[in-house]
Design an enzyme around this catalytic site. Sequence first.
Site, PDB file in Angstrom:
ATOM      1  N   LYS A 185       9.141  22.756 -13.742  1.00 24.47           N
ATOM      2  CA  LYS A 185       8.170  21.704 -13.450  1.00 24.47           C
ATOM      3  C   LYS A 185       7.725  21.763 -11.987  1.00 24.47           C
ATOM      4  CE  LYS A 185       6.619  17.129 -14.003  1.00 24.47           C
ATOM      5  NZ  LYS A 185       6.697  15.862 -14.675  1.00 24.47           N
ATOM      6  N   ASN A 213       1.243  19.244 -20.681  1.00 23.32           N
ATOM      7  CA  ASN A 213       0.802  18.322 -21.743  1.00 23.32           C
ATOM      8  C   ASN A 213       0.929  18.952 -23.134  1.00 23.32           C
ATOM      9  OD1 ASN A 213       0.119  16.435 -19.811  1.00 23.32           O
ATOM     10  ND2 ASN A 213      -1.971  17.207 -19.584  1.00 23.32           N
ATOM     11  N   HIS A 258       1.509  16.809 -26.089  1.00 22.13           N
ATOM     12  CA  HIS A 258       1.342  15.412 -25.668  1.00 22.13           C
ATOM     13  C   HIS A 258       0.037  14.776 -26.140  1.00 22.13           C
ATOM     14  CE1 HIS A 258       4.926  16.157 -23.455  1.00 22.13           C
ATOM     15  NE2 HIS A 258       4.906  15.004 -22.818  1.00 22.13           N
ATOM     16  N   HIS A 276       0.982  11.491 -27.645  1.00 24.10           N
ATOM     17  CA  HIS A 276       0.607  10.212 -27.030  1.00 24.10           C
ATOM     18  C   HIS A 276      -0.232   9.370 -27.992  1.00 24.10           C
ATOM     19  CE1 HIS A 276       1.171  11.160 -22.455  1.00 24.10           C
ATOM     20  NE2 HIS A 276       2.293  10.880 -23.065  1.00 24.10           N
ATOM     21  N   LYS A 310       3.936  11.602 -11.001  1.00 21.98           N
ATOM     22  CA  LYS A 310       3.072  10.785 -11.865  1.00 21.98           C
ATOM     23  C   LYS A 310       3.743   9.435 -12.079  1.00 21.98           C
ATOM     24  CE  LYS A 310       0.396  14.095 -14.533  1.00 21.98           C
ATOM     25  NZ  LYS A 310       0.098  14.623 -15.878  1.00 21.98           N
ATOM     26  N   ARG A 328       0.816  -1.240   0.000  1.00 21.18           N
ATOM     27  CA  ARG A 328       0.000   0.000   0.000  1.00 21.18           C
ATOM     28  C   ARG A 328       0.840   1.276   0.000  1.00 21.18           C
ATOM     29  NH1 ARG A 328      -2.898  -3.162   3.702  1.00 21.18           N
ATOM     30  NH2 ARG A 328      -4.716  -4.098   2.719  1.00 21.18           N
ATOM     31  N   HIS A 373       9.711   8.126 -26.853  1.00 23.05           N
ATOM     32  CA  HIS A 373       8.724   9.069 -26.335  1.00 23.05           C
ATOM     33  C   HIS A 373       8.955  10.495 -26.869  1.00 23.05           C
ATOM     34  CE1 HIS A 373       5.951  10.899 -23.499  1.00 23.05           C
ATOM     35  NE2 HIS A 373       6.916  11.725 -23.115  1.00 23.05           N
ATOM     36  N   GLU A 396      -3.353  18.018 -11.118  1.00 14.41           N
ATOM     37  CA  GLU A 396      -3.837  18.431 -12.443  1.00 14.41           C
ATOM     38  C   GLU A 396      -5.350  18.670 -12.451  1.00 14.41           C
ATOM     39  OE1 GLU A 396      -1.667  16.359 -15.559  1.00 14.41           O
ATOM     40  OE2 GLU A 396      -3.310  16.760 -16.958  1.00 14.41           O
ATOM     41  N   ARG A 448      -1.115  22.364 -14.247  1.00 19.37           N
ATOM     42  CA  ARG A 448      -0.247  21.223 -14.579  1.00 19.37           C
ATOM     43  C   ARG A 448      -0.531  20.730 -15.997  1.00 19.37           C
ATOM     44  NH1 ARG A 448       1.979  16.294 -10.839  1.00 19.37           N
ATOM     45  NH2 ARG A 448       3.279  15.436 -12.486  1.00 19.37           N
ATOM     46  N   GLU A 485      11.190  17.471 -24.338  1.00 24.06           N
ATOM     47  CA  GLU A 485      10.540  17.924 -23.098  1.00 24.06           C
ATOM     48  C   GLU A 485      11.145  19.257 -22.620  1.00 24.06           C
ATOM     49  OE1 GLU A 485       7.866  16.507 -22.229  1.00 24.06           O
ATOM     50  OE2 GLU A 485       7.962  14.319 -22.334  1.00 24.06           O
TER      51      GLU A 485
HETATM   52  P1  NAD Z   1      13.468   5.096 -21.419  1.00 25.95           P
HETATM   53  O1  NAD Z   1      13.374   5.052 -19.957  1.00 25.95           O
HETATM   54  O2  NAD Z   1      12.911   3.965 -22.200  1.00 25.95           O
HETATM   55  O3  NAD Z   1      14.985   5.308 -21.825  1.00 25.95           O
HETATM   56  C1  NAD Z   1      15.332   5.324 -23.197  1.00 25.95           C
HETATM   57  C2  NAD Z   1      16.458   4.316 -23.473  1.00 25.95           C
HETATM   58  O4  NAD Z   1      17.674   4.823 -22.936  1.00 25.95           O
HETATM   59  C3  NAD Z   1      16.252   2.934 -22.841  1.00 25.95           C
HETATM   60  O5  NAD Z   1      16.665   1.965 -23.769  1.00 25.95           O
HETATM   61  C4  NAD Z   1      17.219   2.921 -21.666  1.00 25.95           C
HETATM   62  O6  NAD Z   1      17.713   1.652 -21.367  1.00 25.95           O
HETATM   63  C5  NAD Z   1      18.321   3.825 -22.142  1.00 25.95           C
HETATM   64  N1  NAD Z   1      19.052   4.522 -21.112  1.00 25.95           N
HETATM   65  C6  NAD Z   1      18.539   5.235 -20.100  1.00 25.95           C
HETATM   66  N2  NAD Z   1      19.499   5.861 -19.423  1.00 25.95           N
HETATM   67  C7  NAD Z   1      20.657   5.509 -20.005  1.00 25.95           C
HETATM   68  C8  NAD Z   1      22.019   5.850 -19.779  1.00 25.95           C
HETATM   69  N3  NAD Z   1      22.355   6.749 -18.852  1.00 25.95           N
HETATM   70  N4  NAD Z   1      22.952   5.299 -20.566  1.00 25.95           N
HETATM   71  C9  NAD Z   1      22.608   4.435 -21.559  1.00 25.95           C
HETATM   72  N5  NAD Z   1      21.349   4.103 -21.854  1.00 25.95           N
HETATM   73  C10 NAD Z   1      20.383   4.639 -21.088  1.00 25.95           C
HETATM   74  O7  NAD Z   1      12.756   6.396 -22.005  1.00 25.95           O
HETATM   75  P2  NAD Z   1      12.699   7.912 -21.560  1.00 25.95           P
HETATM   76  O8  NAD Z   1      12.631   8.683 -22.803  1.00 25.95           O
HETATM   77  O9  NAD Z   1      13.707   8.255 -20.537  1.00 25.95           O
HETATM   78  O10 NAD Z   1      11.283   8.014 -20.846  1.00 25.95           O
HETATM   79  C11 NAD Z   1      10.079   7.882 -21.580  1.00 25.95           C
HETATM   80  C12 NAD Z   1       8.992   7.515 -20.606  1.00 25.95           C
HETATM   81  O11 NAD Z   1       8.819   8.535 -19.649  1.00 25.95           O
HETATM   82  C13 NAD Z   1       7.648   7.333 -21.299  1.00 25.95           C
HETATM   83  O12 NAD Z   1       7.045   6.151 -20.843  1.00 25.95           O
HETATM   84  C14 NAD Z   1       6.845   8.538 -20.852  1.00 25.95           C
HETATM   85  O13 NAD Z   1       5.475   8.274 -20.803  1.00 25.95           O
HETATM   86  C15 NAD Z   1       7.435   8.788 -19.494  1.00 25.95           C
HETATM   87  N6  NAD Z   1       7.277  10.166 -19.004  1.00 25.95           N
HETATM   88  C16 NAD Z   1       6.730  10.339 -17.777  1.00 25.95           C
HETATM   89  C17 NAD Z   1       6.567  11.605 -17.266  1.00 25.95           C
HETATM   90  C18 NAD Z   1       6.027  11.772 -15.870  1.00 25.95           C
HETATM   91  O14 NAD Z   1       5.740  12.900 -15.484  1.00 25.95           O
HETATM   92  N7  NAD Z   1       5.905  10.727 -15.099  1.00 25.95           N
HETATM   93  C19 NAD Z   1       6.992  12.725 -18.000  1.00 25.95           C
HETATM   94  C20 NAD Z   1       7.578  12.510 -19.263  1.00 25.95           C
HETATM   95  C21 NAD Z   1       7.720  11.216 -19.760  1.00 25.95           C
HETATM   96  N1  GLY Z   2       4.728  15.134 -17.697  1.00 29.77           N
HETATM   97  C1  GLY Z   2       3.480  15.769 -17.388  1.00 29.77           C
HETATM   98  C2  GLY Z   2       3.265  15.951 -15.935  1.00 29.77           C
HETATM   99  O1  GLY Z   2       4.072  15.591 -15.128  1.00 29.77           O
HETATM  100  O2  GLY Z   2       2.255  16.466 -15.562  1.00 29.77           O
END
Ligand code: NAD
Ligand code: GLY
Length: 363
Positions: free
Chosen positions: A224, A243, A246, A250, A144, A122, A263, A234, A239, A186
């Site tokens: 942020k 987006n 996005h 998305h 998030k 939990r 992404h 949001e 917030r 971003e």
């Molecule tokens: P990811 O985590 O898939 O990383 C991209 C690639 O880079 C992967 O293959 C990973 O193994 C590699 N990698 C990561 N760090 C590395 C390093 N230091 N050295 C070598 N390789 C490395 O993708 P991402 O672009 O970081 O994140 C995308 C995700 O984030 C999506 O799912 C998106 O929805 C999410 N996101 C969430 C929020 C939020 O507010 N929670 C905001 C933006 C994006």
């Molecule tokens: N990445 C969008 C948010 O955190 O609200």
Amino acid sequence: MSCVHVNLAERSYDVWVEPGLLGRAGALIDQAGLGGRRTAVISDERVAGFHSEALLGSLVAAGCRPSLHVIAAGEVSKTMAQAEILCRDMICAGHDRHSLVVALGGGVVGDLAGFVAAIFCRGIPLVQIPTTIVAQVDSSVGGKTGVNVAEGKNLLGCFHQPHLVLVDPQTLRTLPQREFCEGFAEAIKHAAIRDAAMLAELAALDPDGREVPAELIARNIAIKARIVEADEHETRDIRALLNFGHTIGHGIEAAIPYGQMLHGEAIALGLRAALFLSQRHCQLAPAASRTLLDLLQKYHLPLVLDAAIATPTIIEKLARDKKFAAGNIRFVLLDAPGHAHVSEVVTLADLRDAIEHLREVPE
Ligand code: NAD
Ligand code: GLY
């Protein structure tokens, strides 16, 4: 060392940004009052190969008792099934409600490990150690968490703020070129909605190098953090500004098999579509649009949509997006660089036009 404090009453936390921080993670976790716990480090196979040894060493030295849980790299791992596997692995490794989760990786690891921390017994504390640009400037902050389903991105999840975020820009050195560049979508989004002056800083950076000033990362985190502080869940159209780009981004990401497009690449296309609609609906100056598109192009981000990705499929996916409130399209538009707002003027026909616009090569 730069520190951005995220002020959310009893859920407040610090985000530390400094080259070399990874090796001091254990001490900083201890300093934040989270030391001495069983610690589940969740990472992906690529990141773990480069960076888990330094992290585990510093955790052991600080008296945390770590176990390492490694997932396959990429968006395909961001599923409910993977979350369950991780929870069960943690139970088998002896974790309980006094444990700590540390997410070491990009946005996929951060969102998934955050979700695991939110549901395990939990809810247990979470430390984010982001290793991509996306994760360092955006996803590790704000709470998030979640996973994807075939119907759409991030449709299952919850808010679970981290207790601490440790950003080490040196971890970016091992990022491949494509993964390094995608993250700037971003950062460009942040500049577009809140900080026009940052556009020049982003334009001055070398997209083929790996040196990102800690101050630039901290500046993005501060943008942020201020938005999250004003509208954590949001509910107030603040917030939602994050987006920008996005909605269609998305939709595109969900219209093709997860992982086929990174992404940030999908968001770059979404940003171009949002700029097109901002010119149509709020007289965004074409020159401002051009500046932002040039910057996306400088970071080698795609601006033209593959003909094989059909418009109706994208529309079907984006209609399931959380940003569609009770059937209304709530779309973020840009008035001028640094100034965005949430609008309800965008129609379904506009969305179709914007997606079709992405088929044309920019002038
Ligand atoms: P990811 O985590 O898939 O990383 C991209 C690639 O880079 C992967 O293959 C990973 O193994 C590699 N990698 C990561 N760090 C590395 C390093 N230091 N050295 C070598 N390789 C490395 O993708 P991402 O672009 O970081 O994140 C995308 C995700 O984030 C999506 O799912 C998106 O929805 C999410 N996101 C969430 C929020 C939020 O507010 N929670 C905001 C933006 C994006
Ligand atoms: N990445 C969008 C948010 O955190 O609200």
